[in-house]
Scaffold this active site. Sequence first.
Site, mmCIF file in Angstrom:
data_model
loop_
_atom_site.group_PDB
_atom_site.id
_atom_site.type_symbol
_atom_site.label_atom_id
_atom_site.label_comp_id
_atom_site.label_asym_id
_atom_site.label_seq_id
_atom_site.Cartn_x
_atom_site.Cartn_y
_atom_site.Cartn_z
ATOM 1 N N MET A 1 0.836 -1.204 0.000
ATOM 2 C CA MET A 1 0.000 0.000 0.000
ATOM 3 C C MET A 1 0.869 1.251 0.000
ATOM 4 O O MET A 1 1.777 1.375 0.790
ATOM 5 C CB MET A 1 -0.870 0.000 1.247
ATOM 6 C CG MET A 1 -1.825 1.147 1.294
ATOM 7 S SD MET A 1 -3.178 0.799 2.401
ATOM 8 C CE MET A 1 -2.769 1.852 3.762
ATOM 9 N N CYS A 2 0.627 2.110 -0.933
ATOM 10 C CA CYS A 2 1.333 3.382 -0.997
ATOM 11 C C CYS A 2 0.317 4.405 -1.500
ATOM 12 O O CYS A 2 -0.737 4.058 -1.999
ATOM 13 C CB CYS A 2 2.481 3.346 -1.988
ATOM 14 S SG CYS A 2 3.789 2.168 -1.590
#
Lengths: 366, 515
Positions: A1-2
Amino acid sequence: MCGIVGAIDTELSMIKGSDIVEAITLLRERGNGLGSGYAVYGIYPEFKDLYAIHIACDNEYAVQEAENYIKAHTYVKAAEDIPVRNVKSIKWHPNLRRYFVKPGPNNEDFMLKNMDPGNLQTEEEFAEIYMKNFVFDFNKSIKGAFVMSCGKNMGVFKGVGYPDEIGEFYMIDRMEGYIWLAHNRFPTNSQSWWGGAHPFSLLEWTVVHNGEITSYGVNRNYIEMHGYKCLLQTDTEVISYLFDFFVREKGFSIEDTCTILSPPLWEEIDEMEDDKEKKRIKLLRQFYPQALLNGPFAILVSNGSSLIAMNDNLKLRPLVAAKSGSRYYFSSEECSFEILCPEREKTWMLSRNRPEIISVKEIEYV
Amino acid sequence: MYSLYSLMKQEEKLYELSMEKNWRRPVRFEPLFDYDRCSGCGLCATACSWGEIRLIPKKVENGKIYSMPVANRHSCGGCHYCERQCPEGAIRIVERPFVSSHRYWREDQENLWRQADPNKKGHILLISNGSDSEMITYFDHLMFDACQVTNPPIDPLREPVELRTYLGRKDGSSPLLELNVPIMFSAMSFGSINLRVQIAEAKAASIVGTYWNTGEGGLHRELYSYRENTIVQIASGRFGVSPKFFKNCSAVEIKIGQGAKPGIGGHLPGEKVTSEISETRMIPEGTDALSPAPHHDIYSIEDLKQLIFAIKETTGYEKPVSVKVSAVHNIAPIVSGIARAGADIIAIDGFRGGTGATPRRIRQSMGIPIELAISAADKRLRDEGIRDRVSLVAAGGIRNSADVLKAICLGADAVYIGTAVLVALGCGLCQRCYANKCAYGITTNRKDLADRIDVDLATEALVNLLSAWNDEIRELMGGMGINTIGSLVGNRDRLRGVNLTVEEMKVLGVKQAGL
Ligand code: SF4
Ligand code: SF4
């Protein structure tokens, strides 16, 4: 997740850095403080014909070595430390320098002398190949130093920290550019170091990426077979190399390149009605299966004249877009738009393998 | 019912046989009969094509003679056919224990006895199938990666996972082969297997959307209609090469070598050359079909190049040309040479690849494992920047769907399966295909035995096999978070080695598990 954020103004009017910092900071949940960064186009108008090399060096010794290396291989017109502010939470940072250079060691005529006369390269093409190889050799041979970016009239500012801290650190709020990419990182598959933060850049190309490339092994094999070297210990760098390879080296259009990287499913191709389009996509998919990016991803890519937003072909990562006048914005989450463009004409979700390619109007120096 | 007289005659003959020069062959397998269950139906005696089971009169009741089966103990090879046929489940094939001293394994000792047999002339020992040596199988030491947390696995029941593969030179110079699964049926010639099996292969390939390979024995006219799914093979014997042969295929394969017998040719004994085979191979009936060890027009790489282009010219550049070689020590430069010679596809056959007949010593001690060969070849082609010029096909020792995927991760674009096809059709791996007596009717041209293959059932079996593997591969890929097979070709990052030496991992290009 970014978290990723991108912005482009097709009329080349400047977008404020402070907005971008605020927009990406809003996605703080999507990162864990182990890497953030910004790429901005249009920040060095006074040096627009020179390659702006941003480097990060671990220590004084590496700075010296890097400087010698740059001077030995390029013609340096200007050099300085990248100005930074002290930020409390950033306890350590590398030595950050920037150089504005022409290819060739200490000699402006270098290019003419070294260009292969039998080759149909233009001066520009030769310069780009030279700079590309320069970056790879630099990263390989200088211990403790790496090139953050080396395009014209653009720069990458990145490091280990939350986006607000890195923004503060590099004084992003004082910058302006007509294309922005920003990234907030939650690293999972590689260690956190300044070189591992996004954006990744090669020549004019920069990439920010949310996701993981499960086909990395194949992509790396493929791109290394064509003379690129993957040295930054992370999967994202291959994306910039793939774009550079197909668009600059092979002369493919950006559309074709996007098709190669994230094509429709075979089922969909088989059912296409437009024969010409079907043939085009089928050929690209048949010929370049090793360049296809697999795994969940949302990426923003820019080369200074276009901003490309793309999803994997199952759409396993979020990416939304908004338009307001001549400006287009992209973000992992819609909330960023409340800051970037509270009054917008259109907000939409990118659909899988329908990349958005937004280009600026003609500019003379791309 | 059998008459007492005939049974006694039979008995006599066997006795004489065994007393000839007083030399008994070692017994390894034999059927044991459970006479409590046995109904005396006699099915097993006919089922065993090897003459292992005979019926002897056991009791006389109401003037009728009841016979029971007994083992002759001289020719059982452990194919389990009788066991699987017996309606009462009264047969059990046992392997006799063997105690050997010193460093002579059972094989060694038995083979010495066989070769020294005074009833025969000393001869080269023949054997079939791929090598059964105890050597390490690298596939078993490789483990796949799986997605956890940071990237989602893909559920193949919900999301598309694509296995479609294209083989050939990817520059538009010749058409590509389209495979719905990256698995093809390996070369097995008409002669070594019978026409029924070939028809089943061809049918299954056309249903699934992949290819079957004719092997070196030419293309029987009944198979012309499957041209869309046929790869024809040209070997050193040049059997059956004709205009029709070139017309009715999708690709042409030049066989230089075969994993089970690198460096030697083929031999189909004259008694196997029936009229059908003589017509297809274009040789006189009853003559031995000998393919020489080398192609007599290929003595080096430039000759191969000429043959490749002769074939391309003949077929009007409309059929991709494949070259099949055995996996040998120097495989990497060989493959690079073949790629530069213009081949569109290169098939590499590992030492576990099967065969109809090969000298035992060659099978057991020549060639190298396919895992190492494919990895070395893929790496070399990449280092030379010509990997996208050719497609690589791995063959020899692919036993299941995980092997397929591992071979692909090591650099193959697709695989050939041969022995797995036979096993799917029943084969008990008795390693005696050369004898023309296969009890399952697979590797025999004897009409009575070949009739044991039901073409429709066999086709269904092969279609089932491929679709099962297809599903398993999709599951594996989903677990790895990869939705198209192209993203796995040469993707060694998705593999880790367990219990391998550093050198071995270096050649395979994989990391130690845990790293
Ligand atoms: S059918 Fe096979 S297993 Fe049974 S006795 Fe004959 S050779 Fe042995
Ligand atoms: S195919 Fe060959 S190995 Fe298999 S059962 Fe028949 S003879 Fe034995």
